[in-house]
Design a protein around this motif. Sequence first.
Motif, PDB file in Angstrom:
ATOM      1  N   ALA A  85       0.806  -1.215   0.000  1.00  0.00           N
ATOM      2  CA  ALA A  85       0.000   0.000   0.000  1.00  0.00           C
ATOM      3  C   ALA A  85       0.841   1.267   0.000  1.00  0.00           C
ATOM      4  O   ALA A  85       0.401   2.317  -0.475  1.00  0.00           O
ATOM      5  N   THR A  86       2.068   1.192   0.557  1.00  0.00           N
ATOM      6  CA  THR A  86       2.899   2.394   0.641  1.00  0.00           C
ATOM      7  C   THR A  86       4.371   2.018   0.546  1.00  0.00           C
ATOM      8  O   THR A  86       4.759   0.911   0.924  1.00  0.00           O
ATOM      9  N   SER A  87       5.194   2.950   0.058  1.00  0.00           N
ATOM     10  CA  SER A  87       6.633   2.718  -0.024  1.00  0.00           C
ATOM     11  C   SER A  87       7.369   3.367   1.145  1.00  0.00           C
ATOM     12  O   SER A  87       8.599   3.292   1.223  1.00  0.00           O
ATOM     13  N   SER A 103      -1.768  -3.726  -2.036  1.00  0.00           N
ATOM     14  CA  SER A 103      -1.600  -3.056  -3.324  1.00  0.00           C
ATOM     15  C   SER A 103      -2.908  -2.427  -3.814  1.00  0.00           C
ATOM     16  O   SER A 103      -2.891  -1.445  -4.549  1.00  0.00           O
ATOM     17  N   ARG A 157      -3.193   1.330  -3.009  1.00  0.00           N
ATOM     18  CA  ARG A 157      -2.256   2.333  -3.535  1.00  0.00           C
ATOM     19  C   ARG A 157      -2.991   3.413  -4.298  1.00  0.00           C
ATOM     20  O   ARG A 157      -3.949   3.139  -4.989  1.00  0.00           O
TER      21      ARG A 157
END
Length: 225
Positions: A38-40, A222, A225
């Motif tokens: 969902a996040t980097s 994912s 996102r």
Amino acid sequence: MSEKQSLMQRDNIIRAAVMGANDGILSVSGIILGVAGATSHTGTILLAGFAGTLAGTVSMAMGEYVSVSSQHDAEEKVRREQTKALADDYNKEFDFVQKKYEAHGISLELAQQATREMMNMDPLVTTVRERHGFSLDHELSAKDAALASLISFPIGSVLPMLAISLSSLRVRELVTFFAVIVALAITGYTAAYLNGADKRHSAIRNVLAGVFTMLVTYAIGSSFR
């Protein structure tokens, strides 16, 4: 007898530790890969992993303590009931053990002799084993089981968090994925070795469970996102 008991208790503690580490690897890898989907942002991913580690550690330790304590309570109830049964009608308990031996194909004379020897040695242990299928005083300490999980779960959870935090942004999910697979193969193999089960089957089953968990959580993450 005490040496055998200590060996069994030690093996049970090792099993609890191995399974605690395995759950730490599996649970936290699923959490951090789900968040990574969902996040980097590394800080967010590690925060989620730390929160999962804390919750999982407490949950595993308390779960082990409650589970083993409940088992002890059930065994203590059997001990009291069987002690009373022996005091009320010893011959009935003797006959039960003898007939069970005979049912396994032992001759009448040999069954009588074996029953007499076992009952003379320890009638309570003998009748509990034959009636209920477990041996008294070979149980795992609830505190030891909880402590083993309390230590091993966070140790297991460190691996996926190190893998994802020390790898480059481009490949960190893959590095974590394969590091977890290797770790789960080792813990699955070790658990089977300690339990006397099929090592290859246990390792493969453990890896497949991990792969499924990581793929599902990453896919769900994912989607945000």
